[in-house]
Design a protein around this motif. Structure first.
Motif, PDB file in Angstrom:
ATOM      1  N   THR A 149       0.711  -1.349  -0.070  1.00 23.18           N
ATOM      2  CA  THR A 149      -0.003   0.139  -0.169  1.00 23.18           C
ATOM      3  C   THR A 149       0.866   1.433  -0.003  1.00 23.18           C
ATOM      4  O   THR A 149       0.339   2.465   0.246  1.00 23.18           O
ATOM      5  CB  THR A 149      -0.963   0.058   1.315  1.00 23.18           C
ATOM      6  OG1 THR A 149      -0.125  -0.478   2.414  1.00 23.18           O
ATOM      7  CG2 THR A 149      -1.987  -1.177   1.247  1.00 23.18           C
ATOM      8  N   ALA A 150       2.244   1.236   0.003  1.00 25.07           N
ATOM      9  CA  ALA A 150       2.922   2.220  -0.086  1.00 25.07           C
ATOM     10  C   ALA A 150       2.740   2.907  -1.355  1.00 25.07           C
ATOM     11  O   ALA A 150       2.792   2.611  -2.599  1.00 25.07           O
ATOM     12  CB  ALA A 150       4.333   2.055   0.061  1.00 25.07           C
ATOM     13  N   ALA A 151       2.398   4.420  -1.367  1.00 26.07           N
ATOM     14  CA  ALA A 151       2.142   5.054  -2.393  1.00 26.07           C
ATOM     15  C   ALA A 151       3.730   5.415  -2.987  1.00 26.07           C
ATOM     16  O   ALA A 151       4.425   5.612  -2.737  1.00 26.07           O
ATOM     17  CB  ALA A 151       1.544   6.476  -2.134  1.00 26.07           C
ATOM     18  N   PRO A 152       3.500   5.449  -4.665  1.00 23.36           N
ATOM     19  CA  PRO A 152       4.674   6.052  -5.405  1.00 23.36           C
ATOM     20  C   PRO A 152       5.317   7.219  -4.815  1.00 23.36           C
ATOM     21  O   PRO A 152       4.445   8.099  -4.449  1.00 23.36           O
ATOM     22  CB  PRO A 152       4.182   6.004  -6.604  1.00 23.36           C
ATOM     23  CG  PRO A 152       2.907   5.285  -6.622  1.00 23.36           C
ATOM     24  CD  PRO A 152       2.313   5.475  -5.465  1.00 23.36           C
ATOM     25  N   GLY A 153       6.682   7.467  -4.908  1.00 27.00           N
ATOM     26  CA  GLY A 153       7.298   8.704  -4.282  1.00 27.00           C
ATOM     27  C   GLY A 153       8.495   8.370  -3.711  1.00 27.00           C
ATOM     28  O   GLY A 153       8.860   7.159  -3.641  1.00 27.00           O
ATOM     29  N   GLY A 154       9.140   9.276  -3.079  1.00 25.95           N
ATOM     30  CA  GLY A 154      10.471   9.313  -2.305  1.00 25.95           C
ATOM     31  C   GLY A 154      10.150   9.175  -0.898  1.00 25.95           C
ATOM     32  O   GLY A 154       9.312   9.807  -0.355  1.00 25.95           O
ATOM     33  N   THR A 226      -3.064  -5.580 -10.175  1.00 22.23           N
ATOM     34  CA  THR A 226      -2.448  -4.980  -8.858  1.00 22.23           C
ATOM     35  C   THR A 226      -1.547  -3.999  -9.032  1.00 22.23           C
ATOM     36  O   THR A 226      -0.572  -3.883  -9.795  1.00 22.23           O
ATOM     37  CB  THR A 226      -1.732  -6.294  -7.982  1.00 22.23           C
ATOM     38  OG1 THR A 226      -2.599  -7.629  -7.851  1.00 22.23           O
ATOM     39  CG2 THR A 226      -1.415  -5.759  -6.617  1.00 22.23           C
ATOM     40  N   CYS A 227      -2.053  -2.782  -8.598  1.00 18.01           N
ATOM     41  CA  CYS A 227      -1.248  -1.556  -8.989  1.00 18.01           C
ATOM     42  C   CYS A 227      -0.997  -0.773  -7.805  1.00 18.01           C
ATOM     43  O   CYS A 227      -1.835  -0.783  -6.759  1.00 18.01           O
ATOM     44  CB  CYS A 227      -1.929  -0.545  -9.868  1.00 18.01           C
ATOM     45  SG  CYS A 227      -2.262  -1.343 -11.526  1.00 18.01           S
ATOM     46  N   THR A 228       0.099  -0.124  -7.700  1.00 20.02           N
ATOM     47  CA  THR A 228       0.457   0.870  -6.597  1.00 20.02           C
ATOM     48  C   THR A 228      -0.571   1.938  -6.168  1.00 20.02           C
ATOM     49  O   THR A 228      -1.246   2.089  -7.101  1.00 20.02           O
ATOM     50  CB  THR A 228       1.968   1.448  -6.703  1.00 20.02           C
ATOM     51  OG1 THR A 228       1.885   1.934  -8.188  1.00 20.02           O
ATOM     52  CG2 THR A 228       3.027   0.499  -6.448  1.00 20.02           C
ATOM     53  N   PRO A 229      -0.903   2.286  -5.127  1.00 20.18           N
ATOM     54  CA  PRO A 229      -2.099   2.954  -4.589  1.00 20.18           C
ATOM     55  C   PRO A 229      -1.989   4.474  -5.719  1.00 20.18           C
ATOM     56  O   PRO A 229      -0.963   5.001  -5.810  1.00 20.18           O
ATOM     57  CB  PRO A 229      -1.806   3.407  -3.359  1.00 20.18           C
ATOM     58  CG  PRO A 229      -1.033   2.497  -2.574  1.00 20.18           C
ATOM     59  CD  PRO A 229      -0.034   1.874  -3.682  1.00 20.18           C
ATOM     60  N   GLY A 230      -3.286   4.682  -6.142  1.00 22.23           N
ATOM     61  CA  GLY A 230      -3.471   6.109  -6.884  1.00 22.23           C
ATOM     62  C   GLY A 230      -3.000   5.890  -8.520  1.00 22.23           C
ATOM     63  O   GLY A 230      -2.966   6.805  -8.952  1.00 22.23           O
ATOM     64  N   THR A 231      -2.199   4.529  -8.744  1.00 14.09           N
ATOM     65  CA  THR A 231      -1.731   4.518 -10.198  1.00 14.09           C
ATOM     66  C   THR A 231      -3.047   4.336 -11.101  1.00 14.09           C
ATOM     67  O   THR A 231      -3.597   3.057 -10.766  1.00 14.09           O
ATOM     68  CB  THR A 231      -0.759   3.302 -10.091  1.00 14.09           C
ATOM     69  OG1 THR A 231       0.229   3.820  -9.363  1.00 14.09           O
ATOM     70  CG2 THR A 231      -0.292   3.229 -11.669  1.00 14.09           C
ATOM     71  N   THR A 232      -3.282   5.136 -11.875  1.00 18.44           N
ATOM     72  CA  THR A 232      -4.386   4.728 -13.059  1.00 18.44           C
ATOM     73  C   THR A 232      -3.993   3.828 -14.052  1.00 18.44           C
ATOM     74  O   THR A 232      -2.816   4.007 -14.531  1.00 18.44           O
ATOM     75  CB  THR A 232      -4.895   6.145 -13.611  1.00 18.44           C
ATOM     76  OG1 THR A 232      -3.949   6.835 -14.251  1.00 18.44           O
ATOM     77  CG2 THR A 232      -5.394   6.844 -12.354  1.00 18.44           C
ATOM     78  N   TYR A 233      -5.023   2.695 -14.544  1.00 27.67           N
ATOM     79  CA  TYR A 233      -4.486   1.927 -15.587  1.00 27.67           C
ATOM     80  C   TYR A 233      -6.000   1.756 -16.304  1.00 27.67           C
ATOM     81  O   TYR A 233      -6.905   2.038 -16.009  1.00 27.67           O
ATOM     82  CB  TYR A 233      -4.311   0.647 -14.803  1.00 27.67           C
ATOM     83  CG  TYR A 233      -5.138  -0.158 -13.938  1.00 27.67           C
ATOM     84  CD1 TYR A 233      -6.077  -0.923 -14.506  1.00 27.67           C
ATOM     85  CD2 TYR A 233      -5.066   0.053 -12.590  1.00 27.67           C
ATOM     86  CE1 TYR A 233      -7.152  -1.580 -13.747  1.00 27.67           C
ATOM     87  CE2 TYR A 233      -6.144  -0.514 -11.783  1.00 27.67           C
ATOM     88  CZ  TYR A 233      -7.148  -1.252 -12.108  1.00 27.67           C
ATOM     89  OH  TYR A 233      -8.142  -1.928 -11.662  1.00 27.67           O
ATOM     90  N   SER A 285      -8.013   2.314 -10.642  1.00 24.67           N
ATOM     91  CA  SER A 285      -7.024   3.100 -10.140  1.00 24.67           C
ATOM     92  C   SER A 285      -6.458   2.035  -8.960  1.00 24.67           C
ATOM     93  O   SER A 285      -7.259   1.489  -8.406  1.00 24.67           O
ATOM     94  CB  SER A 285      -7.445   4.143  -9.641  1.00 24.67           C
ATOM     95  OG  SER A 285      -6.694   4.883  -8.715  1.00 24.67           O
ATOM     96  N   GLY A 286      -5.068   2.029  -8.843  1.00 28.81           N
ATOM     97  CA  GLY A 286      -4.649   0.878  -7.871  1.00 28.81           C
ATOM     98  C   GLY A 286      -4.523   1.225  -6.344  1.00 28.81           C
ATOM     99  O   GLY A 286      -4.952   2.526  -6.088  1.00 28.81           O
ATOM    100  N   THR A 287      -4.790   0.252  -5.768  1.00 32.65           N
ATOM    101  CA  THR A 287      -4.875   0.534  -4.099  1.00 32.65           C
ATOM    102  C   THR A 287      -3.665  -0.259  -3.483  1.00 32.65           C
ATOM    103  O   THR A 287      -3.613  -0.248  -2.305  1.00 32.65           O
ATOM    104  CB  THR A 287      -6.152  -0.288  -3.733  1.00 32.65           C
ATOM    105  OG1 THR A 287      -6.227  -1.636  -3.966  1.00 32.65           O
ATOM    106  CG2 THR A 287      -7.380   0.571  -4.569  1.00 32.65           C
ATOM    107  N   GLY A 288      -3.099  -1.123  -4.116  1.00 31.73           N
ATOM    108  CA  GLY A 288      -1.919  -1.846  -3.658  1.00 31.73           C
ATOM    109  C   GLY A 288      -2.471  -3.192  -3.513  1.00 31.73           C
ATOM    110  O   GLY A 288      -1.515  -4.070  -3.271  1.00 31.73           O
ATOM    111  N   ALA A 289      -3.694  -3.437  -3.688  1.00 32.37           N
ATOM    112  CA  ALA A 289      -4.053  -4.988  -3.310  1.00 32.37           C
ATOM    113  C   ALA A 289      -4.767  -5.358  -4.786  1.00 32.37           C
ATOM    114  O   ALA A 289      -4.869  -4.379  -5.691  1.00 32.37           O
ATOM    115  CB  ALA A 289      -5.397  -4.964  -2.448  1.00 32.37           C
ATOM    116  N   GLY A 290      -4.835  -6.660  -4.899  1.00 35.82           N
ATOM    117  CA  GLY A 290      -5.403  -7.140  -6.386  1.00 35.82           C
ATOM    118  C   GLY A 290      -6.835  -6.596  -6.454  1.00 35.82           C
ATOM    119  O   GLY A 290      -7.658  -6.761  -5.483  1.00 35.82           O
TER     120      GLY A 290
END
Length: 320
Positions: A149-154, A226-233, A285-290
């Motif tokens: 569930t870690a969002a993309p970024g630094g 399964t996408c990282t949180p907030g990642t639109t697909y 949009s991803g949440t980190g879960a499948g």
């Protein structure tokens, strides 16, 4: 009469008392890119450098250093996981004293069992005249690839006093369970980045064994995104081996075919295709879960070809 006078002789010598002074520096630890969806750990290291000086009477003495490292500004969720942070999002990692990354590098000042490793130096002559000792310690780190569930970024965790309370004293002790002595400190940071990422898995559509194709034959498959949180697909399905329209795909056996369609809804009214059929793809949009997406298949009534196994291969493309 006899007179006498005392002559006072004074000789001033430099102090020979035992004393020591140590300074510390530490390099930053950078894990680079961490893939939280695969959960694969990423390893890195930091180096703590120490330089100590003393007097003549310190020569040959054993200097014990207890380099406490606490939780850092990112905190720790447990004794097994320190954390880097990006806003409200966290990324797990850990620091170790061994290259096998099994001995957690802790502190006598934090609430978890792990303690700092004991590090010893012997005071010696440096450059032929100065008494001192220098050395270095490697801190082994592992970014644990979690949570998903870690969002993309630094992500960053900073270590300053009192998270780096480095005790040092002349001692024969071999443990840093309860260190004492003079305290030095050093500052460093731990950094990593999480990139937008997606994984996709599929379950095939199997229409089973059928006789004469005089009525609709329905079946379902699935796509798990399964996408990282907030990642639109966007997920598209191509036209299969025949490059057909979404509702006119072909399963084949040699030159014979069975027509079928793939749809986004249970009523089989919304075809699922690709960019060649506008509006037929599926977005999310991803949440980190499948995220499970059902693929609805239908074989409509048609002329029945000869018995056998009819197959088609549809390419699933997830774009993010």
């Amino acid at each position: 009469m006899l007179r006498s006078i005392a002559l006072l002789l004074v000789l001033l010598l430099p102090s020979l008392c035992a004393a020591q002074s140590c300074s510390f520096t530490a390099t930053d630890m950078n894990f680079g890119a961490v893939d939280t969806l695969s959960g694969t750990p990423v390893n890195s290291t930091s180096t703590i450098n120490v330089s100590c000086s003393g007097g003549v009477l310190d020569l040959g003495k054993r200097l014990l250093i207890c380099p406490n490292i606490g939780a850092g500004s990112g905190g720790a969720s447990s004794s097994a996981a320190r954390q880097m942070v990006n806003g409200a999002s966290s990324l797990n990692y850990q620091l170790y004293s061994d290259s096998g990354r099994s001995l957690i590098w802790g502190s006598s000042t934090w609430s978890y069992p792990s303690r700092a490793p004991a590090y010893a130096l012997t005071m010696a002559l440096l450059n032929g005249s100065l008494v001192g000792a220098t050395g270095s310690m490697t801190v082994y780190g592992s970014a644990l690839g979690s949570p998903p569930t870690a969002a993309p970024g630094g992500y960053t965790s900073n270590f300053t006093s009192p998270d780096t309370s480095f005790y040092y004293s002349y001692s024969s002790a071999t443990s840093c369970a309860s260190p004492s002595g003079t305290v030095g400190t050093a500052s460093f940071s731990v950094n990593a980045s999480v990139a937008a990422n997606c994984l996709v898995n599929v379950q095939n559509v199997d229409f089973g064994t059928q006789g004469v194709l005089r009525t609709n034959v329905d079946a379902t498959g699935s796509i798990t995104a399964t996408c990282t949180p907030g990642t639109t697909y966007t997920i598209s399905l191509n036209g299969g081996t025949a490059s057909a329209a979404p509702t006119a795909r072909k399963m084949s056996k040699g030159t014979e075919t069975v027509t079928y369609g793939l749809y986004k809804d249970t009523n089989r009214s919304q075809p699922w295709g690709d960019a060649n059929t506008p509006g037929s793809t599926v977005a999310g949009s991803g949440t980190g879960a499948g995220q499970l997406l059902t693929v609805y298949g239908r074989v409509p009534p048609q002329t029945t070809p000869s018995p056998g196994i009819y197959e088609d291969t549809v390419v699933v493309t997830l774009t993010y």
